[in-house]
Structure formats: structure tokens, C-alpha cells
Design an enzyme around this catalytic site. Structure first.
Site, short mmCIF file in Angstrom:
data_model
loop_
_atom_site.label_atom_id
_atom_site.label_comp_id
_atom_site.label_asym_id
_atom_site.label_seq_id
_atom_site.Cartn_x
_atom_site.Cartn_y
_atom_site.Cartn_z
N ASP A 20 0.79 -1.31 0.07
CA ASP A 20 0.01 0.03 -0.09
C ASP A 20 1.02 1.28 0.14
O ASP A 20 0.70 2.18 -1.01
CB ASP A 20 -1.00 -0.03 1.29
CG ASP A 20 -1.85 -1.15 1.16
OD1 ASP A 20 -2.21 -1.66 0.12
OD2 ASP A 20 -2.25 -1.83 2.20
N GLN A 233 13.51 1.70 -2.06
CA GLN A 233 12.62 1.43 -3.23
C GLN A 233 13.40 1.64 -4.59
O GLN A 233 13.41 0.75 -5.38
CB GLN A 233 11.47 2.27 -3.36
CG GLN A 233 10.15 1.43 -3.86
CD GLN A 233 8.86 2.36 -4.04
OE1 GLN A 233 9.00 3.52 -4.13
NE2 GLN A 233 7.91 1.67 -3.83
N GLY A 250 2.88 -9.84 -3.90
CA GLY A 250 1.73 -8.55 -3.79
C GLY A 250 1.53 -7.88 -5.06
O GLY A 250 1.24 -8.39 -5.90
N GLU A 251 1.75 -6.54 -5.22
CA GLU A 251 1.24 -5.72 -6.21
C GLU A 251 2.37 -4.93 -6.84
O GLU A 251 2.72 -5.20 -7.82
CB GLU A 251 0.28 -4.54 -5.82
CG GLU A 251 0.08 -3.66 -6.85
CD GLU A 251 -1.43 -3.04 -6.54
OE1 GLU A 251 -2.20 -3.71 -6.06
OE2 GLU A 251 -1.73 -2.00 -7.30
N ASP A 252 3.27 -4.17 -6.03
CA ASP A 252 4.05 -3.20 -6.60
C ASP A 252 5.43 -4.07 -6.86
O ASP A 252 6.00 -3.75 -8.15
CB ASP A 252 4.73 -2.33 -5.64
CG ASP A 252 5.45 -1.18 -6.27
OD1 ASP A 252 5.07 -0.52 -7.19
OD2 ASP A 252 6.53 -0.87 -5.63
N SER A 253 5.94 -4.95 -6.37
CA SER A 253 7.22 -5.68 -6.47
C SER A 253 6.93 -6.36 -7.93
O SER A 253 7.64 -6.89 -8.99
CB SER A 253 7.73 -6.56 -5.65
OG SER A 253 6.75 -7.47 -5.16
#
Ligand code: TRH
Length: 358
Positions: A20, A233, A250-253
Site C-alpha cells: 500500500d 525502493q 503482492g502488487e508493486d514488486s
């Protein structure tokens, strides 16, 4: 020509893990750096944010970083000003006082719920849908990232390089602690050439420690398994660009592995009722288009082996098959990277959408 929506407030609650805040921090930097918006990022857990942004002071109520005003989201919430655009990240629910202040304005701000990424087709029909508030004169819009031009697209910094360099003999490991690491580490041990596996701290390292004695580093066959630090990051993005294979979650990686143009395995965030498996399949259906059948099957099998309970031998076989097709999968990863670069860029889509919305 409408006036520029200069002030943006992004609200982020860290539910668990880093996705998030990872997405919100990236979005805030894009809006500020690329679109010259004045962004305040309201975060309820600065300690988590500090992991991926080491310059952050987790105690400060307000601070400026990379041109963004990072504010501690505390309760009760005192409203000093309402922005032109308000982003409620991942249905985190705005403070009631802020919502009321939005409604009290003569002209309501653009109010966006930024949704989670999915490759499922329904995201296209839900993207941009308006949802009037039950009692206040406000409209919230659902904004979906995604893998097609009918969605908001993917967050992507300008100037991201296309991958041309050969990879290093490294694998990065960023997974959840329910990952099937026993059979996977055994499969790694039989690697024909020396390789280095870099294990992120937290859940990935916990999962490795459950399979191997001591604190590492470990040598298993030709593979050296090394605990790695949690990186800022941008450094993590660079790691993904250089590794031969990335295990991401997850989402971002997951998005960054695709933008890195390298073969990857996705350990998806598990959801109730196995909803994540539909998400996984929808992605595989898009991702494997254009990949010849044996390599596509190898990708599908290794993704499923990481995300469904299978006998250990199946995972070992799936990994070996994945490696056997690695040259084709590697070429495909670069094709897919080009495809991702052509998709709408999320921050730009959002800026345009918000102008049209009010
Ligand atoms: O941490 P995650 O598992 O986050 C998840 C997902 O977003 C999921 O969809 C959500 O529902 C759940 O949280 C609550 O994985 P993700 O999305 O890859 O986020 C990790 C972030 O951490 C990403 O921005 C990359 C960053 N990161 C670093 O900056 N440095 C590192 O060393 C590592 C390993 C990650």
C-alpha cells in the site's frame, strides 16, 4: 481549459506488508516530479514507510521528502485545508472530518478510490465508475490500474530503460512466509552452475530459516543463499533489473519485476475464498500470449506451484522445466516489458481523469 488541480492529498493506511505504501509513495513522487502537483501523503504508519524510504523520520508529524509533504495520519484528524484532488488509496476510508470538509466546499474536489491491480476483465468495466456518497453531496470514482488501455495502466517513471544487458547469476527472493521453500531450495541445490539467491528480510527470510539451519548465509549445492537488507525502493528496482530471475509478491514488486524485463515468479497475496487464484490465472492468460506453448506451460506451472498446495516433486519438476525454457522466457520477458511500456501510465491517466471528473 479547466484550472490545474494543483493540490493533491493521498491517504494511505498500511494494512500489512509494504504494497500500500509502496504504491502510494511511487504515485506521490510521480505526481510531484512529473506532473508538478503539490502532494501531501498522509500515512498512518511511518515506521513501515521508512523501510522503503530510509531518509524518512518516523516520528515527524510533517516533513518534506523528494518534493512531497509526508504527514502523519493521526486520529482525530484536524483538517487544515482540502486538496483539489483527494486519493483514497485502496478503500482506506477518509477521516470523517475531512469528508465533511470536502462536502462543505462550494465545489467538491475530485475524489478517487485507487484500487488494487488485477488483470481480470471486470476491472475494465469498473474503471472510472462513479459512486455517489449516501448522504453527502460527493461522488467517489473507482480508479483501476491494469494491463489494458481500458484501465488506468501502470505506474512507470519516465526514462525507464529497456533491458538489453545480460543478467547476473542472481535470483532475488521476496515472497510470503507460506511459500513452498523446502522443495524449491532443494531444486536450487541441483543448479548446474553457481548462483546467488538474495533473500529479503521479514517473511522471505523467515520462510528460508524454517527450511535451513542457523541464520545463513547458506551453501546448498551450487547455490549460495544470502540474507539481504531491505533496500530503498529505487535500489530494489535496480536489483530486479539485474537479477536473472525474480521471485516477487503482492502488487508493486510484481509490477516492477515486469518493468525490469526479466523472468519472474509471482507469489500472490492470498485472499479469502481463493479469489487470488482467479487473479493469478487472469494475469497468466495475458502474460503468456505470444510465448510458445512449452515455455508458456512452464511459466503457468511454476506460478501455480508457488501458489497452490502441490506435492513437492511437482514444484521441483516445475522449477526445472522453467529453467529449461529460461532463454525463451527471458526473450518473452523483454517483449512483455515493451508491452508494459506502451500501456497507459497511471499517474498521467489519473491527472487526466481528475480534470474530466469535476
Ligand atoms: O509487501 P507486499 O506483500 O504488499 C502487499 C500487496 O500490495 C497486496 O496487494 C496488499 O493487499 C497487501 O500488501 C496488503 O508486496 P508489494 O506490493 O510488492 O510491496 C512491497 C513494496 O516494498 C514495493 O513497493 C517494493 C518495496 N521493497 C523495497 O522498497 N525494498 C525491498 O528491499 C523490498 C524487498 C521491497
Amino acid at each position: 481549459m479547466p484550472a490545474m488541480q494543483l493540490h493533491w492529498d493521498i491517504f494511505c493506511r498500511v494494512v500489512d506488508n509494504y504494497g500500500d505504501i509502496g504504491v502510494c509513495w511511487r504515485l506521490a513522487r510521480q505526481l510531484s516530479g512529473v506532473h508538478q502537483r503539490r502532494v501531501r501523503l498522509w500515512v498512518d504508519d511511518l515506521g513501515s514507510m521508512r523501510q522503503l524510504c530510509p531518509a524518512l523520520d518516523p516520528q515527524a508529524a510533517a516533513q518534506h521528502l523528494d518534493g512531497i509533504e509526508v504527514r502523519q495520519w493521526t486520529t482525530p484528524f484536524v483538517v487544515d485545508r482540502v486538496a483539489d484532488v483527494v486519493i483514497e488509496a485502496f478503500a482506506c476510508e477518509l477521516p470523517t472530518s475531512y469528508l465533511q470538509a470536502m462536502a462543505d466546499l462550494p465545489k467538491a474536489p475530485a475524489w478517487i478510490n485507487l484500487e488494487y491491480l488485477t488483470a481480470e476483465a471486470w476491472a475494465e468495466s469498473c474503471h472510472g465508475v462513479a459512486s455517489p456518497h449516501a448522504s453527502l453531496p460527493l461522488i467517489k470514482y473507482f480508479f483501476f490500474p491494469g494491463f489494458s488501455p481500458a484501465t488506468g495502466g501502470l505506474l512507470r517513471e519516465p526514462g525507464l530503460p529497456l533491458t538489453t544487458e545480460p543478467a547476473t547469476g542472481e535470483i532475488s527472493l521476496f515472497c510470503y512466509d507460506n511459500a513452498p521453500l523446502g522443495p524449491w531450495l532443494e531444486a536450487l541445490a541441483s543448479a548446474p552452475e553457481p548462483l546467488r539467491c538474495l533473500v529479503s528480510p521479514g517473511k522471505p527470510l523467515t520462510a528460508v530459516r524454517a527450511c535451513l539451519p542457523g541464520d545463513g548465509p547458506w551453501q546448498v549445492g551450487a547455490a549460495r543463499i544470502e540474507p539481504a537488507p531491505f533496500l530503498a525502493q529505487a535500489d530494489y528496482d535496480a536489483l530486479l533489473r539485474r537479477c536473472a530471475i525474480n521471485i516477487v509478491r503482492g502488487e508493486d514488486s510484481f509490477v516492477r519485476a515486469q518493468l525490469a524485463g526479466r523472468p519472474f515468479v509471482w507469489h500472490i497475496y492470498p485472499q479469502d475464498d481463493d479469489a487470488h487464484l482467479d487473479k493469478l490465472t487472469a494475469f497468466l492468460d495475458r502474460y503468456t500470449v505470444g510465448l510458445e506453448t512449452p515455455a508458456a506451460t512452464a511459466v503457468r506451472n511454476i506460478f501455480l506451484a508457488w501458489n497452490t498446495p502441490l506435492p513437492p516433486t511437482k514444484l521441483t519438476a516445475a522449477w526445472q522445466d522453467f529453467l529449461a525454457h529460461l532463454p525463451a522466457i527471458d526473450r518473452h520477458a523483454r517483449e512483455w516489458q515493451r508491452h508494459c511500456m506502451r500501456l497507459p501510465e497511471l499517474s498521467a491517466s489519473l491527472v487526466k481523469f481528475c480534470v474530466d471528473a469535476v
